[in-house]
Design a protein around this motif. Structure first.
Motif, short mmCIF file in Angstrom:
data_model
loop_
_atom_site.label_atom_id
_atom_site.label_comp_id
_atom_site.label_asym_id
_atom_site.label_seq_id
_atom_site.Cartn_x
_atom_site.Cartn_y
_atom_site.Cartn_z
N LEU A 60 0.84 -1.19 0.00
CA LEU A 60 0.00 0.00 0.00
C LEU A 60 0.87 1.24 0.00
CD1 LEU A 60 -2.64 -1.16 2.61
CD2 LEU A 60 -2.78 -1.31 0.14
N GLU A 61 0.48 2.23 -0.76
CA GLU A 61 1.23 3.49 -0.84
C GLU A 61 0.29 4.65 -0.58
OE1 GLU A 61 3.31 3.80 -4.52
OE2 GLU A 61 3.98 1.74 -4.44
N GLY A 62 0.87 5.74 -0.26
CA GLY A 62 0.06 6.94 -0.06
C GLY A 62 0.29 7.52 1.31
N GLY A 63 -0.48 8.54 1.62
CA GLY A 63 -0.26 9.17 2.92
C GLY A 63 -1.44 9.79 3.50
#
Length: 74
Positions: A71-74
């Motif tokens: 999972l990526e992102g913030g």
């Protein structure tokens, strides 16, 4: 029967959301991942029977495995 539930982009890679495999004895998760057409590097998180599991876990009859990509992102 082992149930493997794929999530997010893994569904598109494999082409299915749920895969059921009949196994005769306990098997490593590594082996199952390769049987469904994935590589270890594509797997970010593993849930086995509702709990987090390591990549080197052993899977047995009636287990439910959920696989998630990184999972990526913030």
């Amino acid at each position: 029967m082992i149930t493997i539930k794929l999530n997010l982009t893994l569904i598109y890679i494999v082409g299915k959301k749920v895969i059921e495999l009949d196994v005769k004895c306990p098997v490593s998760l590594h082996e199952l991942i390769s049987k469904v057409g994935l590589t270890q590097s594509e797997i970010g998180m593993i849930i086995k029977n509702g709990r987090w599991a390591p990549m080197d876990c052993i899977v047995e009859e009636n287990d439910v495995i959920q696989l998630f990509p990184h999972l990526e992102g913030g």
